[in-house]
Scaffold this motif. Structure first.
Motif, mmCIF file in Angstrom:
data_model
loop_
_atom_site.group_PDB
_atom_site.id
_atom_site.type_symbol
_atom_site.label_atom_id
_atom_site.label_comp_id
_atom_site.label_asym_id
_atom_site.label_seq_id
_atom_site.Cartn_x
_atom_site.Cartn_y
_atom_site.Cartn_z
ATOM 1 N N ALA A 223 0.845 -1.203 0.000
ATOM 2 C CA ALA A 223 0.000 0.000 0.000
ATOM 3 C C ALA A 223 0.882 1.255 0.000
ATOM 4 C CB ALA A 223 -0.928 0.002 1.213
ATOM 5 N N LEU A 224 1.931 1.253 0.813
ATOM 6 C CA LEU A 224 2.807 2.430 0.847
ATOM 7 C C LEU A 224 3.492 2.633 -0.496
ATOM 8 C CD1 LEU A 224 4.339 1.987 4.423
ATOM 9 C CD2 LEU A 224 2.572 3.622 3.709
ATOM 10 N N ALA A 225 3.858 1.531 -1.127
ATOM 11 C CA ALA A 225 4.501 1.633 -2.447
ATOM 12 C C ALA A 225 3.524 2.238 -3.457
ATOM 13 C CB ALA A 225 4.967 0.254 -2.908
ATOM 14 N N ARG A 226 2.288 1.765 -3.430
ATOM 15 C CA ARG A 226 1.295 2.287 -4.374
ATOM 16 C C ARG A 226 1.043 3.786 -4.147
ATOM 17 N NH1 ARG A 226 -2.499 -1.708 -6.563
ATOM 18 N NH2 ARG A 226 -1.663 -3.768 -6.157
ATOM 19 N N ILE A 227 0.946 4.163 -2.884
ATOM 20 C CA ILE A 227 0.636 5.558 -2.582
ATOM 21 C C ILE A 227 1.826 6.453 -2.923
ATOM 22 C CG2 ILE A 227 0.101 7.145 -0.685
ATOM 23 C CD1 ILE A 227 -1.545 4.706 0.507
ATOM 24 N N ALA A 228 3.021 6.016 -2.560
ATOM 25 C CA ALA A 228 4.216 6.815 -2.872
ATOM 26 C C ALA A 228 4.344 7.001 -4.386
ATOM 27 C CB ALA A 228 5.463 6.145 -2.299
ATOM 28 N N LEU B 271 -5.099 -3.110 6.943
ATOM 29 C CA LEU B 271 -4.704 -1.731 6.642
ATOM 30 C C LEU B 271 -5.593 -0.699 7.316
ATOM 31 C CD1 LEU B 271 -3.941 -2.240 2.860
ATOM 32 C CD2 LEU B 271 -2.286 -1.837 4.682
ATOM 33 N N SER B 272 -6.793 -1.097 7.719
ATOM 34 C CA SER B 272 -7.696 -0.116 8.318
ATOM 35 C C SER B 272 -7.403 0.090 9.808
ATOM 36 C CB SER B 272 -9.152 -0.535 8.114
ATOM 37 O OG SER B 272 -9.371 -1.803 8.683
ATOM 38 N N GLN B 273 -6.464 -0.677 10.341
ATOM 39 C CA GLN B 273 -6.082 -0.472 11.740
ATOM 40 C C GLN B 273 -4.797 0.355 11.775
ATOM 41 O OE1 GLN B 273 -7.645 -3.071 13.911
ATOM 42 N NE2 GLN B 273 -8.351 -4.374 12.262
ATOM 43 N N TYR B 274 -4.632 1.090 12.846
ATOM 44 C CA TYR B 274 -3.371 1.776 13.042
ATOM 45 C C TYR B 274 -2.281 0.710 13.102
ATOM 46 C CZ TYR B 274 0.366 4.339 15.351
ATOM 47 O OH TYR B 274 1.582 4.875 15.670
ATOM 48 N N VAL C 178 -6.389 13.835 1.777
ATOM 49 C CA VAL C 178 -6.132 12.662 2.617
ATOM 50 C C VAL C 178 -4.936 11.843 2.104
ATOM 51 C CG1 VAL C 178 -7.107 10.431 3.313
ATOM 52 C CG2 VAL C 178 -8.497 12.502 3.458
ATOM 53 N N VAL C 179 -4.877 11.630 0.798
ATOM 54 C CA VAL C 179 -3.864 10.701 0.273
ATOM 55 C C VAL C 179 -2.433 11.086 0.686
ATOM 56 C CG1 VAL C 179 -2.876 9.684 -1.824
ATOM 57 C CG2 VAL C 179 -5.343 9.941 -1.619
ATOM 58 N N PRO C 180 -2.020 12.344 0.517
ATOM 59 C CA PRO C 180 -0.632 12.671 0.890
ATOM 60 C C PRO C 180 -0.355 12.500 2.394
ATOM 61 C CG PRO C 180 -1.604 14.444 -0.417
ATOM 62 C CD PRO C 180 -2.721 13.523 -0.039
ATOM 63 N N PRO D 246 -1.723 3.965 6.260
ATOM 64 C CA PRO D 246 -2.811 3.749 5.291
ATOM 65 C C PRO D 246 -4.181 3.731 5.956
ATOM 66 C CG PRO D 246 -1.058 2.155 4.954
ATOM 67 C CD PRO D 246 -0.728 2.882 6.223
ATOM 68 N N ASN D 247 -4.239 3.531 7.272
ATOM 69 C CA ASN D 247 -5.544 3.521 7.934
ATOM 70 C C ASN D 247 -6.247 4.871 7.790
ATOM 71 O OD1 ASN D 247 -3.515 4.477 9.816
ATOM 72 N ND2 ASN D 247 -5.071 4.435 11.408
ATOM 73 N N ILE D 248 -5.474 5.944 7.578
ATOM 74 C CA ILE D 248 -6.097 7.249 7.352
ATOM 75 C C ILE D 248 -6.919 7.219 6.058
ATOM 76 C CG2 ILE D 248 -5.612 9.674 6.797
ATOM 77 C CD1 ILE D 248 -3.206 9.524 8.594
ATOM 78 N N LEU D 249 -6.346 6.608 5.039
ATOM 79 C CA LEU D 249 -7.059 6.498 3.769
ATOM 80 C C LEU D 249 -8.251 5.546 3.910
ATOM 81 C CD1 LEU D 249 -7.431 6.940 0.739
ATOM 82 C CD2 LEU D 249 -5.636 5.251 0.318
ATOM 83 N N ALA D 250 -8.035 4.430 4.598
ATOM 84 C CA ALA D 250 -9.122 3.455 4.780
ATOM 85 C C ALA D 250 -10.302 4.115 5.489
ATOM 86 C CB ALA D 250 -8.619 2.251 5.581
ATOM 87 N N ASN D 251 -10.008 4.856 6.536
ATOM 88 C CA ASN D 251 -11.107 5.471 7.280
ATOM 89 C C ASN D 251 -11.815 6.533 6.456
ATOM 90 O OD1 ASN D 251 -10.806 3.859 9.531
ATOM 91 N ND2 ASN D 251 -9.198 5.163 10.359
ATOM 92 N N TYR D 252 -11.055 7.230 5.641
ATOM 93 C CA TYR D 252 -11.676 8.198 4.741
ATOM 94 C C TYR D 252 -12.647 7.482 3.790
ATOM 95 C CZ TYR D 252 -12.367 10.855 0.519
ATOM 96 O OH TYR D 252 -12.963 11.441 -0.563
#
Ligand code: ARG
Length: 568
Positions: free
Chosen positions: A141-146, A428-431, A498-500, A508-514
């Motif tokens: 997930a971090l790779a995809r977002i970066a 991913l939805s958990q801290y 949110v994404v950045p 990634p839990n920030i994105l999941a919660n969004y």
């Protein structure tokens, strides 16, 4: 494209200058939606610094704050917070921009970097187990977002393909191997001979000695042993690849530990020459006398017998990634038990003068219902493969109940998207730092913060378009009237904010919660607002809003490595 947050932050900084109060101030989403959409504590911070009344400062700032095109007149609340509430017409304009933007409004990072992400990294001759979900899903997930934010990402699988376990594996291969079993299920047979050798050597010192001899022969390049080692690595990689295919995980390079073997003597020489390491009781050691928490934890880079350690390999890895791959940053997505190890590696790298941004991204454990580390009943690790297959099986049952008329191919495809998505999303939805209890019921529920719930929201949107028999309308501006549609459009504008944020602390839990909140907003909209039966131009506007919600859900889930079905 600029977000509301970046625009307001810029205006705030202009207002502060104009008011004669230049200051770096924060403008953030409101903590309580009752007070508005954004807030700033600038007046509070300034008040404290200057011992002045924050409310008076807030009023002063507001005389210079020009936001009439975006917000209702800002209000001052509490001790001096300034609150901003967006106006519907501004939201409509922004959502229209997002609608026409391929990146859904998400700007690329201002300074982009080349980042090696070291994640997954399982050990050869052992099956991947449930614990590997965390590093694998999080790293991916971090790779995809970066990457989406414009960074150049190199995904590296640092497989543990070298080490003392190979003495036992080779001994077992030579003395205990069942060729037929190897054909049937290679990794299972390798694991069996490894375990059995392990047990035997615990009982019989002669076996232990024989294993050490096999290891020395392997390290010296003995042809037979190298051949066996190669075969074991290949069998393991096949097994990993099967799992990566199911999980949709891709690596750019897979430089395992053995890749660095030739470089290890050079690493030690360099450390000795530069004085970073010293000889101590026959071993080559790095001491950290100036770092209190490491003061009594030296790092051995060459053992007394001349052998190298896990740490030596990681030092060679840092060098390779920075000097050969030209990385500006290396992110290690590895569990908390290795915190000390990476502290040592990073400290040594800094002493050697490497300036790249090195991060150890850790995470908690996956637990059973009794809050113990997740194991099978007999105390073994739960093989990841079995777990993934069970997820697909359970997902299939759900869709068979929900939609029995699907074709067999659809069922297989959708069950995989839902089953695998559920496991990844639950993680991913958990801290990342908290331990969590694995629960099929929770992760596969169609209600609540789960992948199936989000996938279902997407499916609902797709079915609107199927029913309409048309694709998304091409419109200039949205028309926003009802509170539910204003709220939905506002959420859609927040995606770019949110994404950045995810990369600030690798969450990634920030994105999941969004995405969860977005799905809720969509459902609220769908329950209160008609779409297809409406007259134009409201109909097209609402269809466009649905389309945008679908695109954001799809892209957001994709950034988490989760696929969406068209129906379910
Ligand atoms: N193979 C290691 C393990 O299973 C993880 C490797 C992490 N990466 C690294 N560069 N040390 O514990």
């Amino acid at each position: 494209m600029e977000t509301f947050q970046t625009i307001l932050a810029k205006r705030l900084s202009d207002a502060l200058i104009a008011a004669g109060l230049p200051h770096a101030a924060e403008l953030t989403p409101a903590t309580d939606p009752r007070f508005g959409d954004y807030q700033t504590n600038a007046a509070l911070v300034l008040g404290k610094e200057r011992s002045e009344n924050p409310k008076i400062l807030a009023a002063k700032i507001l005389t210079q704050f020009d936001v009439g095109d975006l917000c209702d007149p800002p209000t001052v609340a509490g001790a001096g917070f300034i609150n901003f509430t967006l106006r519907a017409d501004a939201i409509a304009r922004k959502a229209g921009e997002v609608l026409r933007n391929e990146r859904l409004g998400v700007a690329k990072a201002k300074s982009t970097r080349r980042i090696v992400i070291d994640f997954g990294s399982p050990n050869v001759a052992k099956p991947m187990h449930v614990g590997h979900i965390r590093s694998t899903a999080l790293g991916d997930a971090l790779a995809r977002i970066a990457q989406f934010l414009g960074h150049e990402v190199i995904r590296d699988n640092h497989v543990g393909d070298w080490g003392t376990q190979f003495g036992m594996v080779i001994y077992g291969w030579k003395n205990l191997l069942d060729r037929e079993a190897l054909q049937r299920d290679p990794l299972a047979e390798i694991v069996r001979i490894y375990k059995e050798t392990n047990e035997r050597s615990a009982k019989d010192p002669q076996v232990g000695e024989a294993c050490r001899r096999e290891l020395v022969k392997l390290q010296a390049g003995d042809r037979e042993n190298v051949r066996i080692w190669n075969e074991c690595v290949a069998f393991s990689m096949q097994d990993f690849d099967h799992i990566y295919k199911l999980l949709d995980i891709h690596y750019d390079i897979q430089c395992g530990e053995s890749f660095y073997n030739d470089r290890l003597p050079g690493v030690v020489d360099r450390l000795l020459k530069s004085g970073v390491a010293e000889i101590s009781e026959g071993a080559v050691v790095v001491f950290f006398r100036d770092i209190p928490e490491l003061a009594d934890k030296p790092c051995i880079v060459r053992k007394r017998d001349g052998g190298f350690n896990y740490a030596t390999t990681d030092l060679a890895t840092v060098d390779y990634r920075i000097n050969d791959l030209k990385a500006d940053g290396i992110w290690y997505v590895v569990g908390a038990p290795q915190i000390l190890h990476f502290k040592q590696i990073f400290a040594i790298a800094r002493r050697e003068g490497y300036s790249a941004d090195l991060r150890h991204i850790t995470f908690g454990s996956i637990l059973r219902a009794d809050r113990k580390i997740m194991k099978t009943r007999s105390g073994e690790n739960v093989p990841l493969r079995d777990l993934l297959e069970e997820a697909c099986k359970r997902a299939r049952k759900i869709i068979e109940e929900k939609n029995p008329d699907l074709s067999e191919t659809d069922k297989i495809d959708i069950a995989q998207k839902i089953g695998i998505g559920a496991i990844k999303y639950f993680d991913l939805s958990q801290y990342r730092m908290t331990d969590y209890v694995f629960s099929w019921e929770k992760m596969l529920s169609l209600q609540g913060n789960t992948a199936p719930y989000l996938q279902n929201a997407y499916v609902r949107i797709r079915s609107i378009f199927r029913k309409a028999g048309e694709s998304a309308p091409n419109i200039g501006n949205l028309i926003l009237k009802s509170p539910a549609e204003i709220n939905l459009a506002k959420r859609l504008c927040q995606f770019a904010e949110v994404v950045p944020q995810v990369l600030n602390d690798f969450r990634p839990n920030i994105l999941a919660n969004y995405l969860f909140e977005l799905a809720n907003s969509f459902h609220a909209f769908y329950e209160t607002c008609q779409v297809l039966k409406l007259e134009e131009p409201a109909r097209s506007s609402r269809l466009a809003l649905c389309d945008l919600a679908g695109r954001v859900l799809q892209r957001g889930l994709d950034l988490l490595g989760i696929k969406v079905p068209e129906k379910m």
